[in-house]
Enzyme design. Structure first.
Site, PDB file in Angstrom:
ATOM      1  N   GLY A   1      59.761  81.417-122.654  1.00 31.27           N
ATOM      2  CA  GLY A   1      58.412  80.897-122.887  1.00 31.27           C
ATOM      3  C   GLY A   1      57.991  79.866-121.850  1.00 31.27           C
TER       4      GLY A   1
ATOM      5  N   LYS B   1      46.458  70.968-108.556  1.00 30.35           N
ATOM      6  CA  LYS B   1      46.825  69.577-108.833  1.00 30.35           C
ATOM      7  C   LYS B   1      46.563  68.701-107.614  1.00 30.35           C
ATOM      8  CE  LYS B   1      50.019  70.840-112.473  1.00 30.35           C
ATOM      9  NZ  LYS B   1      51.292  71.460-112.766  1.00 30.35           N
TER      10      LYS B   1
END
Ligand SMILES: NC(=O)c1ccc[n+]([C@@H]2O[C@H](COP(=O)([O-])OP(=O)(O)OC[C@H]3O[C@@H](n4cnc5c(N)ncnc54)[C@H](OP(=O)(O)O)[C@@H]3O)[C@@H](O)[C@H]2O)c1
Lengths: 342, 377
Positions: free
Chosen positions: A211, A229
């Site tokens: 995950g 970012k």
């Protein structure tokens, strides 16, 4: 009883759910410590919304986290089919709009329109969604300014640490260079390749199974997320870059052979984002780092960034993402907005 | 606590066989606990047989994977809730992805434990669905967020300090709400968030840890038998229920392989708060296990025939069974009946006596000792 702060959560995936959970567990403590009572008055995902003007209680917030994906519309008796911000706003009059929809870098939607809408309705904004900031930082910030509301986005870069607030507060510094490991998924994959000596595709499979990587991992492995970012950082430093200006190398082209060769020579391979502030240049590149260097030791889902200014050098190491960590950053933003308001 | 008595209730996998049994268990939880004013924290195991199947899935069995998918989907459909069906489908999809990755990566211990954890995780979603279908407000707790362990994958030990901080925070935010929390047994996670499992029978350990860290007096371990028996009733037909045992006796019995309780389950009870364990089925809770038993309850509690290497032995467990007097008594019985023994073993500080016999005498000795020690008046 503290001052009520009414909050809307738009986007209810892993960060949205983690946030609902953290609010359920911590709102009493926050209330007794700071006199701020956080009331989640509405929640939306792509298919529907749930709203309760008095605010969901702890039990309801935890119960909300049990709905399947795209299942907010199953949360009876508060559920509505479809998402309509007009309905949400008119019924709940939120103080803070929390934007947790997916980051989409072509149009910035749905985040961009949602954030503009919130500002126009006089709500403060907290966003973990990077795309609107990456595409329209200036517009968003000046619109917020003109409407007298604020926008916070601590969760967008090194979300598990107070990196953004520190960077924002270094006002007397001339920041010269920012450099580091900014994407948890690609760092995890590279770490797996080094530790288990597996090819990229197997390491990716592992990341997906745990995950850590999404079903479509392109944004992470091709460096788009890291570049986004850097764009946000460049805007904070008022040397704005466009995401297309940032040269990117994808980790998908790193082979096990490359790793083994690098290790033999005493290096490790990392994906390094760097922003030369003065030169106004940035890149996301695959780099061979000597094993003894700091960035060589930041592994797995950890991130690390070094800020170099004319006065000092600061390093941040911490979880880049992860639902719970990111949720705490979002919650910190909500609390500090509420403080500034009082 | 608002006049409501708190307890921890572990629902064993033996009770969760098929689609009907989730509803049945939910109804029983309602009748026995909720309607009697108990606030129960439910610890749930995987459905019967699922953990074994998951072990096969880890070895690459598609067949076992299909079996699990079918079994859990069948239960979900029986509950007839869109929410539950979708949730179970989401989890099964993830399970398939993990199963796909595990076959490529060989033995990655953390992935292996993650795979095993799906048995309990899906079982929990189903039990919460079943409780809601029977009109009980229930809430899913997540063992991977609450139960912190060390990094010994597949046989992890609980980090009590971190776990206790998590439990207290959660507890204070839900104690006032009218809801029955349900958590998966058997699983935990490391401090950096990787899923671990607590070893076979780990659900008992989850239950006792929660109870002892929250100072809860009673832990019910619900299974398909009425309690602990003096001997295996399949072999000794006069076997009786043991009413009361001490932790020490019960631990000793599990060390000799009584399959009822995982030995680690006693650790938090010894270290923190000594909750009472109550073991049995929905029709009868026959056995209580307490920290200490009064002198008048000393004596043999259970007898088991075991084999170690190529020798058989009888383990007689109970406070006082290592006393000279008791040993003499046992030897007398053996002597009187002309049985030859191969050895005796006992230590004063342990509540057991082991009698080694050749395998020809094994069953005869078992029946004889059970008759003399447990069936007398
Ligand atoms: N995960 C992290 O650790 C992390 C860290 C820092 C920042 N972020 C950023 O935080 C944001 C959320 O991340 P996440 O991991 O929670 O993503 P996610 O799991 O994909 O969740 C996104 C949520 O947004 C919902 N959504 C999509 N379109 C929508 C619309 N038009 N209106 C309302 N809701 C809509 C989705 O609905 P459905 O459920 O119906 O699909 C889903 O609930 C992203 O922008 C991400 O880049 C994430």
């Amino acid at each position: 009883m503290g001052r009520r702060v009414k909050v809307l959560l738009i986007g209810f995936g892993s960060v949205g759910r983690a946030l609902a959970k953290v609010i359920a567990l911590k709102r009493k403590i926050i209330n007794s410590r700071y006199g701020i009572l956080i009331d989640v008055v509405g929640v939306a995902d792509s298919k529907g919304m749930a709203l309760k003007a008095e605010g969901f209680d702890e039990y309801e917030l935890l119960k909300l986290c049990e709905v399947p994906r795209s299942g907010v519309n199953l949360f009876k008796p508060y559920a509505h089919q479809g998402v309509d911000l007009n309905i949400l706003y008119s019924n709940t009059q939120p103080d803070v709009h929390v934007e947790l929809t997916p980051s989409e870098y072509t149009s910035g939607e749905p985040g961009l329109s949602n954030i503009m809408y919130a500002i126009d309705r006089g709500a403060h904004v907290v966003t973990a969604n990077k795309a609107p900031l990456v595409l329209k930082y200036k517009e968003i910030v000046s619109r917020a300014l003109s409407r007298g509301v604020r926008i916070k986005f601590r969760a967008t870069v090194l979300g598990g640490t107070p990196f953004i607030s520190t960077l924002t507060s270094m006002r007397s510094h001339d920041v010269e260079r920012i450099e580091g490991i900014l994407n948890a998924t690609s760092n995890f994959i590279l770490t797996e390749m080094h530790e288990k000596l597996v090819e990229f595709t197997d390491a990716l499979k592992m990341a997906q199974a745990l995950g850590i990587a999404e079903a479509d991992p392109t944004l992470d492995i091709d460096g788009v997320d890291a570049a986004a970012k850097i764009v946000i950082i460049s805007n904070i430093l008022e040397r704005p870059l466009k995401i297309e200006e940032i040269n990117r190398e994808s980790i998908s082209r790193v082979s096990l052979r490359d790793i083994i060769d690098a290790v033999r020579q005493g290096y490790v391979i990392k994906s390094i984002a760097s922003f030369d502030v003065r030169g106004g240049k940035a890149s996301i590149r695959i780099a061979k780092i000597p094993r003894s260097e700091l960035f060589a030791q930041i592994n797995g889902v950890m991130n690390g960034v070094r800020i170099r200014s004319d006065a000092t050098e600061v390093v941040f190491i911490g979880r880049g993402g992860g639902g719970i960590e990111t949720a705490h950053s979002v919650l910190d933003d909500i609390v500090s907005l509420s403080f500034e308001d009082s | 606590m608002l006049g409501r008595r708190l307890c921890v209730v572990k629902i064993g996998g033996s009770l969760l066989r098929d689609s009907k049994s989730y509803i049945e268990s939910a109804q029983k939880i309602r009748e026995v606990f909720v309607e009697n004013g108990y606030k129960a924290i439910i610890v749930v195991s995987a459905a019967k047989g699922v953990t074994d199947k998951l072990v096969q899935v880890a070895k690459g069995s598609q067949e076992a994977l299909r079996h699990i998918v079918e079994k859990y989907l069948e239960v979900a459909k029986e509950l007839n809730s869109v929410k539950v069906i979708k949730r179970v489908n989401e989890e099964l999809k993830r399970l398939e992805i993990v199963a796909g990755a595990i076959n490529r990566s060989g033995v990655d211990l953390s992935l292996y434990d993650f795979l095993l954890s799906f048995g309990e995780r899906i079982s929990k979603i189903l039990l919460v669905g079943a409780l809601e279908a029977t009109g009980v407000n229930a809430l899913e707790l997540h063992a991977d967020e609450l139960i912190v362990t060390n990094e010994t994958f597949s046989d992890a030990s609980i980090d009590y300090i971190s776990t206790s901080a998590n439990l207290e925070k959660l507890y204070s935010s839900i104690v006032d709400s009218p809801t029955i929390p349900v958590i998966e047994g058997f699983i935990g996670s490391t401090i950096d968030g990787r899923i671990t499992t607590l070893g076979r029978g780990g659900s008992d350990y989850t239950a006792t840890a929660i109870a002892s860290l929250l100072n809860i007096d009673r832990v019910y371990l619900v299974t398909d038998v009425d309690g602990i028996m003096t001997a295996d009733p399949d072999i000794v037909e006069n076997a009786k229920l043991v009413r009361t045992m001490s932790y020490r006796e019960s631990l000793e019995a599990s060390l000799h392989g009584a399959k009822r309780i995982n030995p680690k389950a006693f650790e938090p009870l010894e270290k923190f708060y000594s909750s009472k364990l109550i073991i049995g089925s929905w029709s009868k809770f026959g056995t209580e296990i307490v920290k200490e038993i009064p002198r008048e309850l000393w004596g043999p509690k259970v007898i088991m025939n075991r084999a170690s290497q190529d020798m058989s032995y009888m383990a007689i467990v109970g406070e006082g069974t290592s006393s000279v007097q008791f040993i003499r008594n046992v030897l007398e019985i053996i002597d009187r009946n002309g049985i030859e023994i191969l050895g005796l073993q006992s230590y004063v500080h342990r509540p057991s006596l082991l009698v080694y016999v050749s395998s020809t005498y094994e069953l005869k000795t078992l029946h004889l000792l059970h008759k003399e020690l447990f069936e007398g008046v």
